[in-house]
Design a protein around this motif. Structure first.
Motif, PDB file in Angstrom:
ATOM      1  N   ALA A 161     -25.887 -14.051  17.347  1.00 33.79           N
ATOM      2  CA  ALA A 161     -26.997 -13.352  16.685  1.00 33.79           C
ATOM      3  C   ALA A 161     -26.452 -12.517  15.530  1.00 33.79           C
ATOM      4  CB  ALA A 161     -27.744 -12.474  17.687  1.00 33.79           C
ATOM      5  N   ASN A 162     -25.350 -11.810  15.783  1.00 35.18           N
ATOM      6  CA  ASN A 162     -24.737 -11.005  14.716  1.00 35.18           C
ATOM      7  C   ASN A 162     -24.307 -11.887  13.551  1.00 35.18           C
ATOM      8  OD1 ASN A 162     -25.033  -8.651  16.205  1.00 35.18           O
ATOM      9  ND2 ASN A 162     -23.020  -8.841  17.173  1.00 35.18           N
ATOM     10  N   GLU A 163     -23.752 -13.060  13.899  1.00 35.75           N
ATOM     11  CA  GLU A 163     -23.239 -13.961  12.859  1.00 35.75           C
ATOM     12  C   GLU A 163     -24.338 -14.580  12.000  1.00 35.75           C
ATOM     13  OE1 GLU A 163     -19.314 -15.277  15.479  1.00 35.75           O
ATOM     14  OE2 GLU A 163     -20.993 -16.663  15.262  1.00 35.75           O
ATOM     15  N   ILE A 164     -25.509 -14.772  12.608  1.00 35.32           N
ATOM     16  CA  ILE A 164     -26.585 -15.478  11.892  1.00 35.32           C
ATOM     17  C   ILE A 164     -27.458 -14.518  11.073  1.00 35.32           C
ATOM     18  CG2 ILE A 164     -28.573 -15.469  13.487  1.00 35.32           C
ATOM     19  CD1 ILE A 164     -28.706 -18.515  13.168  1.00 35.32           C
ATOM     20  N   GLU A 165     -27.221 -13.226  11.217  1.00 35.08           N
ATOM     21  CA  GLU A 165     -28.099 -12.213  10.602  1.00 35.08           C
ATOM     22  C   GLU A 165     -28.348 -12.452   9.108  1.00 35.08           C
ATOM     23  OE1 GLU A 165     -26.682  -8.191  10.750  1.00 35.08           O
ATOM     24  OE2 GLU A 165     -28.671  -7.358  10.331  1.00 35.08           O
ATOM     25  N   GLN A 166     -27.276 -12.749   8.359  1.00 34.31           N
ATOM     26  CA  GLN A 166     -27.448 -12.930   6.910  1.00 34.31           C
ATOM     27  C   GLN A 166     -28.318 -14.148   6.585  1.00 34.31           C
ATOM     28  OE1 GLN A 166     -26.801 -10.569   4.732  1.00 34.31           O
ATOM     29  NE2 GLN A 166     -26.088  -9.454   6.539  1.00 34.31           N
ATOM     30  N   LYS A 167     -28.214 -15.172   7.439  1.00 32.33           N
ATOM     31  CA  LYS A 167     -29.049 -16.356   7.249  1.00 32.33           C
ATOM     32  C   LYS A 167     -30.518 -16.017   7.503  1.00 32.33           C
ATOM     33  CE  LYS A 167     -27.696 -20.701   8.892  1.00 32.33           C
ATOM     34  NZ  LYS A 167     -26.904 -21.532   9.832  1.00 32.33           N
ATOM     35  N   VAL A 168     -30.756 -15.201   8.511  1.00 39.69           N
ATOM     36  CA  VAL A 168     -32.133 -14.792   8.833  1.00 39.69           C
ATOM     37  C   VAL A 168     -32.741 -14.070   7.624  1.00 39.69           C
ATOM     38  CG1 VAL A 168     -33.610 -13.430  10.366  1.00 39.69           C
ATOM     39  CG2 VAL A 168     -31.575 -14.544  11.287  1.00 39.69           C
ATOM     40  N   ILE A 169     -31.932 -13.186   7.041  1.00 35.65           N
ATOM     41  CA  ILE A 169     -32.400 -12.421   5.886  1.00 35.65           C
ATOM     42  C   ILE A 169     -32.691 -13.363   4.711  1.00 35.65           C
ATOM     43  CG2 ILE A 169     -31.667 -10.712   4.151  1.00 35.65           C
ATOM     44  CD1 ILE A 169     -30.255  -9.227   6.512  1.00 35.65           C
ATOM     45  N   ALA A 170     -31.800 -14.341   4.501  1.00 34.21           N
ATOM     46  CA  ALA A 170     -31.999 -15.297   3.400  1.00 34.21           C
ATOM     47  C   ALA A 170     -33.267 -16.128   3.620  1.00 34.21           C
ATOM     48  CB  ALA A 170     -30.779 -16.202   3.278  1.00 34.21           C
ATOM     49  N   TRP A 171     -33.452 -16.615   4.840  1.00 32.79           N
ATOM     50  CA  TRP A 171     -34.669 -17.392   5.155  1.00 32.79           C
ATOM     51  C   TRP A 171     -35.910 -16.547   4.907  1.00 32.79           C
ATOM     52  CZ3 TRP A 171     -32.400 -18.944  10.544  1.00 32.79           C
ATOM     53  CH2 TRP A 171     -31.500 -20.022  10.375  1.00 32.79           C
ATOM     54  N   ARG A 172     -35.854 -15.331   5.416  1.00 30.85           N
ATOM     55  CA  ARG A 172     -37.007 -14.431   5.281  1.00 30.85           C
ATOM     56  C   ARG A 172     -37.317 -14.190   3.806  1.00 30.85           C
ATOM     57  NH1 ARG A 172     -37.667  -8.665   3.491  1.00 30.85           N
ATOM     58  NH2 ARG A 172     -39.901  -8.487   3.779  1.00 30.85           N
ATOM     59  N   ARG A 173     -36.298 -13.989   2.994  1.00 32.96           N
ATOM     60  CA  ARG A 173     -36.532 -13.718   1.563  1.00 32.96           C
ATOM     61  C   ARG A 173     -37.159 -14.926   0.879  1.00 32.96           C
ATOM     62  NH1 ARG A 173     -31.694  -9.739  -0.591  1.00 32.96           N
ATOM     63  NH2 ARG A 173     -32.120  -8.138   0.966  1.00 32.96           N
ATOM     64  N   HIS A 174     -36.702 -16.115   1.261  1.00 30.35           N
ATOM     65  CA  HIS A 174     -37.285 -17.328   0.696  1.00 30.35           C
ATOM     66  C   HIS A 174     -38.772 -17.410   1.057  1.00 30.35           C
ATOM     67  CE1 HIS A 174     -37.659 -21.521  -0.598  1.00 30.35           C
ATOM     68  NE2 HIS A 174     -38.406 -21.666   0.480  1.00 30.35           N
ATOM     69  N   ILE A 175     -39.065 -17.234   2.342  1.00 31.90           N
ATOM     70  CA  ILE A 175     -40.463 -17.324   2.796  1.00 31.90           C
ATOM     71  C   ILE A 175     -41.287 -16.211   2.154  1.00 31.90           C
ATOM     72  CG2 ILE A 175     -41.985 -17.256   4.832  1.00 31.90           C
ATOM     73  CD1 ILE A 175     -39.412 -18.244   6.420  1.00 31.90           C
ATOM     74  N   HIS A 176     -40.670 -15.057   1.996  1.00 30.69           N
ATOM     75  CA  HIS A 176     -41.374 -13.918   1.404  1.00 30.69           C
ATOM     76  C   HIS A 176     -41.767 -14.204  -0.045  1.00 30.69           C
ATOM     77  CE1 HIS A 176     -42.536  -9.652   1.343  1.00 30.69           C
ATOM     78  NE2 HIS A 176     -42.262  -9.752   0.052  1.00 30.69           N
ATOM     79  N   GLN A 177     -40.864 -14.880  -0.733  1.00 29.20           N
ATOM     80  CA  GLN A 177     -41.101 -15.152  -2.155  1.00 29.20           C
ATOM     81  C   GLN A 177     -42.192 -16.199  -2.371  1.00 29.20           C
ATOM     82  OE1 GLN A 177     -37.388 -15.676  -4.146  1.00 29.20           O
ATOM     83  NE2 GLN A 177     -38.283 -15.475  -6.182  1.00 29.20           N
ATOM     84  N   TYR A 178     -42.358 -17.073  -1.395  1.00 33.47           N
ATOM     85  CA  TYR A 178     -43.362 -18.143  -1.517  1.00 33.47           C
ATOM     86  C   TYR A 178     -44.383 -18.077  -0.378  1.00 33.47           C
ATOM     87  CZ  TYR A 178     -39.759 -19.645  -4.732  1.00 33.47           C
ATOM     88  OH  TYR A 178     -38.833 -19.669  -5.739  1.00 33.47           O
TER      89      TYR A 178
END
Lengths: 263, 198
Positions: free
Chosen positions: B49-66
């Motif tokens: 979970a700690n390792e994937i955190e940055q990916k979660v943030i990146a996914w969220r930002r993508h979805i947030h933008q569109y």
């Protein structure tokens, strides 16, 4: 473009069947709850949202001779007044909160005409299934009897929109250690109910479920001024995601390896 | 003779006792191992979970933008479905219009656990100055409006994508079936502007 769909349609289309789901978990990020916190409430956590419409039918006349009329505007005003006492005088508020709001009213066309009809509508928010039924029946009784006393009629329709987001008490208790493992013992807090509604409730109507809040309020923001949900300034602190992620992982494996199942 | 019988009886008792203790030890051993596997799994999930955190943030930002309004979440659904398919899950799309159901089957008997995220955004024009703020516009209720993830459902989607990825990686240590549900929302939105404070 049609706008149908949602959790209720998902349930109707059988997402909880084949294979049949035992339990369901869901979370909601919260811009006004500090990062790292988890909030939950056993039983009614978020409200049922029901919409009502009341059509009052009286008798039309010239505004100058109201004795010739049965004034649906005055009757509506009396009913709206009467509805206030359902929550304040007739509801056991120490059990759970409840809300009746009239949000729309329409009657008449000209200053000097008493119309034949008046329409108004609003919402009922409840957190307990028993209270929900009682309030529905009291609303109907209050409206129809007040109308009757004036010689008018009131037609009441209530549409059940979203059920109560009801956290199964046994499941909630079972899963608390999993939530605490994710956020830390002192960061998992029982909270007050929320009078907003949530479509996760449609799943919980069919299977035991647990819904919880995950804090994501930016730490440099004064809690009193934290931009709330649905506003153009809404903002969340991404550090809250990790707590949410760990909570979801933990409740899943926690339930998976639990000896006693919910049913 | 009677002494011998006594000895035999005593021997049997000892044997029985040994068997009992063996069973007790076995039970303790099994439960210990079970506990260890569980805490090992727990520790591994925590680390991942700690390792994937940055990916979660990146996914969220993508979805947030569109962002997309409810029942119009076609791009969001495609984004999610692609991820779930890449994990090897059984993915069903177009449920209740834009919803997704994905199954992680462990092949071992166990509970069927559903996890749910909602995907819809709102007819709100973003003005918080984020670099990944939405510039999307649409027509809603016959009015032109911005579209914004102003309720945080973008984060629910990203979190559940990460849950799916981590649980898929650890499939061998899981049992039962995990059902991932990504749902659109009904017309309109249910929440009030009421703030939740703790």
């Amino acid at each position: 473009m049609g706008e149908e769909g949602g959790a209720d349609v998902m349930v109707k289309e059988g997402v909880l069947d084949l294979p049949k789901v035992d339990v369901i978990f869901g979370l909601h990020i919260q811009s006004t709850m500090p990062v790292g916190n988890i909030g939950y409430k056993s039983q009614g956590m978020m409200a049922a949202s029901d919409w009502f419409t009341i059509k009052v039918k009286g008798k039309q006349s010239h505004g100058a001779s109201p004795w010739m009329s049965i004034d649906p505007i005055v009757v509506s005003a009396q009913i709206i007044g009467g509805l206030q006492t359902i929550i304040s005088r007739q509801t056991e508020l120490t059990k759970e909160a409840a809300v009746i709001t009239v949000g729309r009213i329409q009657a008449g066309i000209r200053e000097n005409i008493i119309p034949e009809e008046a329409n108004f509508a609003g919402i009922i928010r409840t957190l307990d299934p028993g209270m929900q039924d009682i309030i529905h029946s009291k609303l109907k009784l209050t409206a129809t009897k007040i109308a009757e006393s004036a010689g008018a009629t009131a037609e009441v329709s209530i549409e059940r929109k979203t059920p109560i987001t009801y956290n199964d008490p046994a499941l909630t208790e079972m899963m608390l250690p999993s939530l605490k493992l994710a956020a830390g013992e002192s960061y998992v807090k029982e909270m007050h109910a929320v009078t907003g509604a949530e479509d996760f409730a449609f799943y919980q109507q069919k299977v035991p479920g647990l819904f919880f809040f995950v804090g994501a309020m930016p730490s440099d923001i004064d809690p009193a001024n934290a931009p709330s949900h649905h506003t153009p300034d809404f903002m969340i602190d991404e550090r809250g995601f990790l707590t949410g992620l760990k909570a979801m992982l933990n409740v899943t494996t926690g339930y998976m390896y639990m000896k006693h199942k919910i049913r | 003779m009677s002494k011998n019988i006594h000895k035999i009886v005593a021997g049997t008792t000892i044997l029985l006792n040994m068997q009992l203790s063996f069973t007790v030890i076995l039970v303790i051993l099994v439960s210990c191992t079970f506990g260890q596997v569980n805490s090992k799994l727990q520790a591994r999930l925590d680390k991942q979970a700690n390792e994937i955190e940055q990916k979660v943030i990146a996914w969220r930002r993508h979805i947030h933008q569109y962002p997309e309004l409810s029942n119009r979440e076609t791009k969001t659904a495609a984004y999610v479905a692609e991820h779930l398919q890449s994990l090897g899950l059984k993915v069903q799309t177009g449920v209740a219009k834009t919803g997704i159901v994905a199954l992680l089957e462990t092949g071992k008997p166990g509970p069927i656990i559903a996890l749910r995220a909602d995907m819809d955004a709102l007819p709100v024009t973003e003005r918080n100055g984020l670099v990944f703020a939405s510039k999307e516009k649409t027509i809603f209720n016959e009015q032109e409006t911005g579209v914004m993830h102003a309720c945080g459902h973008d984060s629910h989607v990203a979190i559940l994508m990460a849950v799916a990825e981590i649980l898929s990686k650890n499939k061998g240590d899981l049992k039962g079936i995990i059902k991932f549900i990504f749902n659109p929302l009904k017309k309109g939105h249910l929440w009030g502007k009421r703030a939740v404070r703790m």
